[in-house]
Design a protein around this motif. Sequence first.
Motif, PDB file in Angstrom:
ATOM      1  N   LYS A  54       0.803  -1.214   0.000  1.00  0.00           N
ATOM      2  CA  LYS A  54       0.000   0.000   0.000  1.00  0.00           C
ATOM      3  C   LYS A  54       0.841   1.272   0.000  1.00  0.00           C
ATOM      4  O   LYS A  54       0.296   2.368  -0.196  1.00  0.00           O
ATOM      5  N   THR A  55       2.136   1.153   0.237  1.00  0.00           N
ATOM      6  CA  THR A  55       3.011   2.327   0.272  1.00  0.00           C
ATOM      7  C   THR A  55       4.203   2.103  -0.641  1.00  0.00           C
ATOM      8  O   THR A  55       4.569   0.962  -0.951  1.00  0.00           O
ATOM      9  N   PRO A  56       4.855   3.205  -1.080  1.00  0.00           N
ATOM     10  CA  PRO A  56       6.068   3.038  -1.881  1.00  0.00           C
ATOM     11  C   PRO A  56       7.137   2.221  -1.159  1.00  0.00           C
ATOM     12  O   PRO A  56       7.883   1.462  -1.800  1.00  0.00           O
ATOM     13  N   GLU A  57       7.217   2.357   0.139  1.00  0.00           N
ATOM     14  CA  GLU A  57       8.209   1.601   0.900  1.00  0.00           C
ATOM     15  C   GLU A  57       7.932   0.100   0.804  1.00  0.00           C
ATOM     16  O   GLU A  57       8.845  -0.711   0.614  1.00  0.00           O
ATOM     17  N   ALA A  58       6.658  -0.258   0.940  1.00  0.00           N
ATOM     18  CA  ALA A  58       6.281  -1.666   0.830  1.00  0.00           C
ATOM     19  C   ALA A  58       6.516  -2.179  -0.587  1.00  0.00           C
ATOM     20  O   ALA A  58       6.957  -3.328  -0.783  1.00  0.00           O
ATOM     21  N   ALA A 102      15.666   7.220  -8.072  1.00  0.00           N
ATOM     22  CA  ALA A 102      16.627   7.023  -9.152  1.00  0.00           C
ATOM     23  C   ALA A 102      17.718   6.027  -8.791  1.00  0.00           C
ATOM     24  O   ALA A 102      18.288   5.372  -9.671  1.00  0.00           O
ATOM     25  N   SER A 103      18.036   5.886  -7.507  1.00  0.00           N
ATOM     26  CA  SER A 103      19.103   4.971  -7.108  1.00  0.00           C
ATOM     27  C   SER A 103      18.736   3.519  -7.386  1.00  0.00           C
ATOM     28  O   SER A 103      19.618   2.659  -7.504  1.00  0.00           O
ATOM     29  N   GLN A 104      17.421   3.238  -7.495  1.00  0.00           N
ATOM     30  CA  GLN A 104      16.964   1.880  -7.764  1.00  0.00           C
ATOM     31  C   GLN A 104      16.216   1.746  -9.099  1.00  0.00           C
ATOM     32  O   GLN A 104      15.731   0.670  -9.438  1.00  0.00           O
ATOM     33  N   ASN A 105      16.118   2.829  -9.858  1.00  0.00           N
ATOM     34  CA  ASN A 105      15.249   2.852 -11.040  1.00  0.00           C
ATOM     35  C   ASN A 105      13.826   2.440 -10.658  1.00  0.00           C
ATOM     36  O   ASN A 105      13.131   1.746 -11.407  1.00  0.00           O
ATOM     37  N   PHE A 106      13.395   2.893  -9.466  1.00  0.00           N
ATOM     38  CA  PHE A 106      12.081   2.542  -8.947  1.00  0.00           C
ATOM     39  C   PHE A 106      11.052   3.608  -9.292  1.00  0.00           C
ATOM     40  O   PHE A 106      11.281   4.797  -9.072  1.00  0.00           O
ATOM     41  N   ILE A 107       9.936   3.158  -9.842  1.00  0.00           N
ATOM     42  CA  ILE A 107       8.782   4.027 -10.062  1.00  0.00           C
ATOM     43  C   ILE A 107       7.565   3.302  -9.526  1.00  0.00           C
ATOM     44  O   ILE A 107       7.267   2.172  -9.941  1.00  0.00           O
TER      45      ILE A 107
END
Length: 341
Positions: free
Chosen positions: A148-152, A193-198
Amino acid sequence: SAIAAGNSAIIKPSEMTPNAAQVVIDIVEEAFTPDLVKVIEGDAAVSQELLSLPFDHIFFTGSPAIGKVVMEAAAKNLTSVTLELGGKSPTIVGPNANIKKAARNIVWGKFANNGQTCIAPDHVYVHRDVSGAFKTAVQAEIGRVYGKTPEAQKATPDYCRIVNERHFDRVRNLIEDARTKGASILQGGQTDASQNFIAPTLISEVSDDMQITQEELFGPILPIIEYVDLDKVIDKINANPKPLALYIFDKSKSFAHQIITRTSSGAVGVNLTVVHFLHPNLPFGGVNNSGIGAAHGEYGFKAFSHEKAVLEEKHSITHMLFPPYTGFVRRLINIVVRVLG
């Protein structure tokens, strides 16, 4: 398919996915001698060198832009091609759709591999009567499968990353362009950007001047577009290049039928997404901008082979139709024409 059809082959995997390429290399080197199948790695220069060779057939999977380059190079040697391309595969959720099922299938099809598949639902047209329920259901499904969160979502091993920095910047810029031009971010939009995470991103209030409506997204962005008039949706689809896939969600068979018969696409999924790619007895391919030719199963065998006609004369009477064209011969020819016609 190429090997099954009796060919030797050169395989050129994408330089953007070296780990996947190494898996291919390991399998090929274990199974085949280099004179039968060879994997060649490299960048665009290597691809250009390969394309200059007089292959019997070239099979390419990638973007329409590069597909044009491949086709142009193949034309110089009159080499036949099969092109699996892509485009903006639309999804239509009708007023009588099973909303929970639609959300489940669309979220899986869209966000698998972080949206980096050629047949991912690109954008969704949702009927106004079920728009609110659909948005709620999609958000709930994203939370259920990815967190439910970006962290998760960062922590789960089930949510992928963008393949490289260049494409990360491209997808991030698509979100920012839409935001600055008035789109609403319903969920997501966070990046690292450090993980190429979107994060899985849902966008509404989109307009034609936004880049997300003009180019294939190929990332974890899902524009949700509300509609009332299905005719206008069909006109919109037909005004754009023909997609590789089109998805329809509704309980009404007539609703699906009118969309299928009034549009052109490589394939259609009714109340599902992506799964047609896995079916061994269905042809997989596009139309025009989304591809040329088909593959998988029997269709792949045919793509990599030539059906050569061989006819042997044993008891033929065709010589009776040869000149001189007497009255009898002409009458005989007319009879043959009528029978064969």
